[in-house]
Design a protein around this motif. Sequence first.
Motif, PDB file in Angstrom:
ATOM      1  N   SER A   5       0.794  -1.223   0.000  1.00 39.66           N
ATOM      2  CA  SER A   5       0.000   0.000   0.000  1.00 39.66           C
ATOM      3  C   SER A   5       0.831   1.280   0.000  1.00 39.66           C
ATOM      4  O   SER A   5       1.178   1.806   1.056  1.00 39.66           O
ATOM      5  CB  SER A   5      -0.920  -0.017   1.216  1.00 39.66           C
ATOM      6  OG  SER A   5      -1.648   1.160   1.295  1.00 39.66           O
ATOM      7  N   TYR A   6       1.161   1.789  -1.199  1.00 41.12           N
ATOM      8  CA  TYR A   6       1.809   3.094  -1.313  1.00 41.12           C
ATOM      9  C   TYR A   6       0.755   4.192  -1.263  1.00 41.12           C
ATOM     10  O   TYR A   6       1.000   5.274  -0.757  1.00 41.12           O
ATOM     11  CB  TYR A   6       2.603   3.178  -2.613  1.00 41.12           C
ATOM     12  CG  TYR A   6       4.086   2.989  -2.443  1.00 41.12           C
ATOM     13  CD1 TYR A   6       4.602   1.822  -1.904  1.00 41.12           C
ATOM     14  CD2 TYR A   6       4.981   3.961  -2.832  1.00 41.12           C
ATOM     15  CE1 TYR A   6       5.962   1.646  -1.756  1.00 41.12           C
ATOM     16  CE2 TYR A   6       6.344   3.786  -2.692  1.00 41.12           C
ATOM     17  CZ  TYR A   6       6.826   2.626  -2.146  1.00 41.12           C
ATOM     18  OH  TYR A   6       8.176   2.460  -1.997  1.00 41.12           O
ATOM     19  N   TYR A   7      -0.379   3.917  -1.837  1.00 38.13           N
ATOM     20  CA  TYR A   7      -1.498   4.864  -1.860  1.00 38.13           C
ATOM     21  C   TYR A   7      -2.768   4.114  -1.485  1.00 38.13           C
ATOM     22  O   TYR A   7      -2.964   2.973  -1.888  1.00 38.13           O
ATOM     23  CB  TYR A   7      -1.663   5.490  -3.251  1.00 38.13           C
ATOM     24  CG  TYR A   7      -0.451   6.238  -3.698  1.00 38.13           C
ATOM     25  CD1 TYR A   7      -0.177   7.510  -3.205  1.00 38.13           C
ATOM     26  CD2 TYR A   7       0.444   5.679  -4.599  1.00 38.13           C
ATOM     27  CE1 TYR A   7       0.949   8.194  -3.592  1.00 38.13           C
ATOM     28  CE2 TYR A   7       1.575   6.369  -4.998  1.00 38.13           C
ATOM     29  CZ  TYR A   7       1.813   7.624  -4.486  1.00 38.13           C
ATOM     30  OH  TYR A   7       2.928   8.297  -4.867  1.00 38.13           O
TER      31      TYR A   7
ATOM     32  N   GLY B 294       0.104  -0.071  -5.071  1.00 38.36           N
ATOM     33  CA  GLY B 294       1.532  -0.140  -4.808  1.00 38.36           C
ATOM     34  C   GLY B 294       2.277   0.924  -5.601  1.00 38.36           C
ATOM     35  O   GLY B 294       1.682   1.733  -6.327  1.00 38.36           O
ATOM     36  N   ALA B 295       3.566   0.907  -5.489  1.00 36.88           N
ATOM     37  CA  ALA B 295       4.391   1.872  -6.220  1.00 36.88           C
ATOM     38  C   ALA B 295       4.344   1.624  -7.719  1.00 36.88           C
ATOM     39  O   ALA B 295       4.741   2.462  -8.500  1.00 36.88           O
ATOM     40  CB  ALA B 295       5.830   1.793  -5.734  1.00 36.88           C
ATOM     41  N   TRP B 296       3.848   0.474  -8.119  1.00 36.89           N
ATOM     42  CA  TRP B 296       3.819   0.092  -9.529  1.00 36.89           C
ATOM     43  C   TRP B 296       2.601   0.646 -10.244  1.00 36.89           C
ATOM     44  O   TRP B 296       2.402   0.414 -11.428  1.00 36.89           O
ATOM     45  CB  TRP B 296       3.869  -1.427  -9.642  1.00 36.89           C
ATOM     46  CG  TRP B 296       5.110  -1.956  -9.017  1.00 36.89           C
ATOM     47  CD1 TRP B 296       5.273  -2.310  -7.700  1.00 36.89           C
ATOM     48  CD2 TRP B 296       6.378  -2.128  -9.628  1.00 36.89           C
ATOM     49  NE1 TRP B 296       6.565  -2.698  -7.466  1.00 36.89           N
ATOM     50  CE2 TRP B 296       7.264  -2.608  -8.643  1.00 36.89           C
ATOM     51  CE3 TRP B 296       6.851  -1.932 -10.922  1.00 36.89           C
ATOM     52  CZ2 TRP B 296       8.590  -2.885  -8.904  1.00 36.89           C
ATOM     53  CZ3 TRP B 296       8.187  -2.223 -11.179  1.00 36.89           C
ATOM     54  CH2 TRP B 296       9.034  -2.695 -10.185  1.00 36.89           C
ATOM     55  N   HIS B 297       1.777   1.419  -9.556  1.00 37.61           N
ATOM     56  CA  HIS B 297       0.587   2.033 -10.141  1.00 37.61           C
ATOM     57  C   HIS B 297       0.975   3.414 -10.666  1.00 37.61           C
ATOM     58  O   HIS B 297       1.380   4.275  -9.907  1.00 37.61           O
ATOM     59  CB  HIS B 297      -0.505   2.153  -9.071  1.00 37.61           C
ATOM     60  CG  HIS B 297      -1.786   2.675  -9.597  1.00 37.61           C
ATOM     61  ND1 HIS B 297      -2.663   1.890 -10.288  1.00 37.61           N
ATOM     62  CD2 HIS B 297      -2.338   3.898  -9.547  1.00 37.61           C
ATOM     63  CE1 HIS B 297      -3.715   2.612 -10.638  1.00 37.61           C
ATOM     64  NE2 HIS B 297      -3.526   3.846 -10.195  1.00 37.61           N
TER      65      HIS B 297
ATOM     66  N   PHE C  91       4.480   3.618   1.600  1.00 37.39           N
ATOM     67  CA  PHE C  91       5.076   4.860   1.138  1.00 37.39           C
ATOM     68  C   PHE C  91       5.892   5.491   2.262  1.00 37.39           C
ATOM     69  O   PHE C  91       7.049   5.867   2.069  1.00 37.39           O
ATOM     70  CB  PHE C  91       3.997   5.834   0.662  1.00 37.39           C
ATOM     71  CG  PHE C  91       4.538   7.183   0.272  1.00 37.39           C
ATOM     72  CD1 PHE C  91       4.987   7.415  -1.016  1.00 37.39           C
ATOM     73  CD2 PHE C  91       4.617   8.218   1.195  1.00 37.39           C
ATOM     74  CE1 PHE C  91       5.508   8.650  -1.380  1.00 37.39           C
ATOM     75  CE2 PHE C  91       5.127   9.449   0.844  1.00 37.39           C
ATOM     76  CZ  PHE C  91       5.571   9.667  -0.441  1.00 37.39           C
ATOM     77  N   TRP C  92       5.269   5.619   3.441  1.00 29.68           N
ATOM     78  CA  TRP C  92       5.948   6.272   4.564  1.00 29.68           C
ATOM     79  C   TRP C  92       7.155   5.456   5.029  1.00 29.68           C
ATOM     80  O   TRP C  92       8.200   6.019   5.362  1.00 29.68           O
ATOM     81  CB  TRP C  92       4.973   6.519   5.705  1.00 29.68           C
ATOM     82  CG  TRP C  92       3.896   7.476   5.321  1.00 29.68           C
ATOM     83  CD1 TRP C  92       2.570   7.194   5.147  1.00 29.68           C
ATOM     84  CD2 TRP C  92       4.040   8.869   5.017  1.00 29.68           C
ATOM     85  NE1 TRP C  92       1.886   8.321   4.762  1.00 29.68           N
ATOM     86  CE2 TRP C  92       2.766   9.367   4.670  1.00 29.68           C
ATOM     87  CE3 TRP C  92       5.116   9.740   4.993  1.00 29.68           C
ATOM     88  CZ2 TRP C  92       2.551  10.690   4.324  1.00 29.68           C
ATOM     89  CZ3 TRP C  92       4.896  11.067   4.638  1.00 29.68           C
ATOM     90  CH2 TRP C  92       3.626  11.525   4.313  1.00 29.68           C
ATOM     91  N   LEU C  93       7.012   4.140   5.049  1.00 30.44           N
ATOM     92  CA  LEU C  93       8.135   3.277   5.430  1.00 30.44           C
ATOM     93  C   LEU C  93       9.285   3.442   4.440  1.00 30.44           C
ATOM     94  O   LEU C  93      10.452   3.581   4.834  1.00 30.44           O
ATOM     95  CB  LEU C  93       7.701   1.809   5.491  1.00 30.44           C
ATOM     96  CG  LEU C  93       8.811   0.802   5.789  1.00 30.44           C
ATOM     97  CD1 LEU C  93       9.296   0.969   7.224  1.00 30.44           C
ATOM     98  CD2 LEU C  93       8.337  -0.602   5.540  1.00 30.44           C
ATOM     99  N   SER C  94       8.968   3.469   3.156  1.00 32.47           N
ATOM    100  CA  SER C  94       9.999   3.618   2.128  1.00 32.47           C
ATOM    101  C   SER C  94      10.674   4.990   2.207  1.00 32.47           C
ATOM    102  O   SER C  94      11.884   5.101   1.982  1.00 32.47           O
ATOM    103  CB  SER C  94       9.399   3.408   0.743  1.00 32.47           C
ATOM    104  OG  SER C  94       8.903   2.092   0.628  1.00 32.47           O
ATOM    105  N   LEU C  95       9.903   6.021   2.521  1.00 34.37           N
ATOM    106  CA  LEU C  95      10.478   7.360   2.699  1.00 34.37           C
ATOM    107  C   LEU C  95      11.503   7.353   3.827  1.00 34.37           C
ATOM    108  O   LEU C  95      12.629   7.846   3.668  1.00 34.37           O
ATOM    109  CB  LEU C  95       9.374   8.374   3.003  1.00 34.37           C
ATOM    110  CG  LEU C  95       9.821   9.751   3.511  1.00 34.37           C
ATOM    111  CD1 LEU C  95      10.437  10.551   2.379  1.00 34.37           C
ATOM    112  CD2 LEU C  95       8.668  10.490   4.127  1.00 34.37           C
ATOM    113  N   VAL C  96      11.144   6.763   4.951  1.00 29.43           N
ATOM    114  CA  VAL C  96      12.062   6.698   6.097  1.00 29.43           C
ATOM    115  C   VAL C  96      13.293   5.865   5.744  1.00 29.43           C
ATOM    116  O   VAL C  96      14.432   6.257   6.038  1.00 29.43           O
ATOM    117  CB  VAL C  96      11.341   6.129   7.341  1.00 29.43           C
ATOM    118  CG1 VAL C  96      12.322   5.810   8.450  1.00 29.43           C
ATOM    119  CG2 VAL C  96      10.275   7.101   7.825  1.00 29.43           C
ATOM    120  N   LEU C  97      13.084   4.724   5.088  1.00 28.91           N
ATOM    121  CA  LEU C  97      14.208   3.865   4.732  1.00 28.91           C
ATOM    122  C   LEU C  97      15.143   4.532   3.719  1.00 28.91           C
ATOM    123  O   LEU C  97      16.358   4.352   3.782  1.00 28.91           O
ATOM    124  CB  LEU C  97      13.708   2.521   4.194  1.00 28.91           C
ATOM    125  CG  LEU C  97      13.098   1.587   5.235  1.00 28.91           C
ATOM    126  CD1 LEU C  97      12.534   0.337   4.573  1.00 28.91           C
ATOM    127  CD2 LEU C  97      14.108   1.221   6.307  1.00 28.91           C
ATOM    128  N   ALA C  98      14.592   5.311   2.792  1.00 26.98           N
ATOM    129  CA  ALA C  98      15.440   6.038   1.841  1.00 26.98           C
ATOM    130  C   ALA C  98      16.298   7.067   2.577  1.00 26.98           C
ATOM    131  O   ALA C  98      17.475   7.254   2.252  1.00 26.98           O
ATOM    132  CB  ALA C  98      14.592   6.706   0.770  1.00 26.98           C
TER     133      ALA C  98
END
Length: 182
Positions: A52-54, A70-73, A145-152
């Motif tokens: 779930s990115y969005y 997901g991010a693939w959308h 999305f938020w998890l990926s932002l933090v991990l980046a």
Amino acid sequence: MTYEVPPPPGPPATPPKAGGRPGGSFDPASVNRLDWAILGIGLIVFIFSFFSYYTLDYSSIGLPFSKSYGAWHWDGGLFLAWFAMAFSVVAAGILALSIFAPTVSLPAAPRVLTLLAFGVSFVLYVIAIFAHDDFGDVLSHGFSFWLSLVLAGVGTVLALMRAQQTNTALPGPLAGLPRVGN
């Protein structure tokens, strides 16, 4: 006329060891823990790109409707998150190449490329927060999305730490950054 027997050839050439490294097989303990963390960040961001990115939450005539992307959308300009995810995965891939296939030639120092790719990823995630301000109450950023932002962001800091620890020459204004960590 006599025929002399040629001397026997020397010992047979030893085949390359596992992992392609001279002198032995690959030892995972020889890889720095921060490098393992950077590789793990790339893998986790990739895995969570399918979740779930969005999220879309909508209610009409009393009937709730919920869907996640997901991010693939890519519809409606949501491709920024995909590019951000791709840069994180590429950053980890560059580091993996430098660790597991050190003979591969890259256009710049692998630590610099890893740092820059994670930095671009983080910036794209931040832009994606504000680029979709028209979401309203219906569409919002999801957990992945938020998890990926933090991990980046964490990947960027760890890549900077490893570049500084390995005395990698950083380009331009990055060279003047204070040392992070030990």
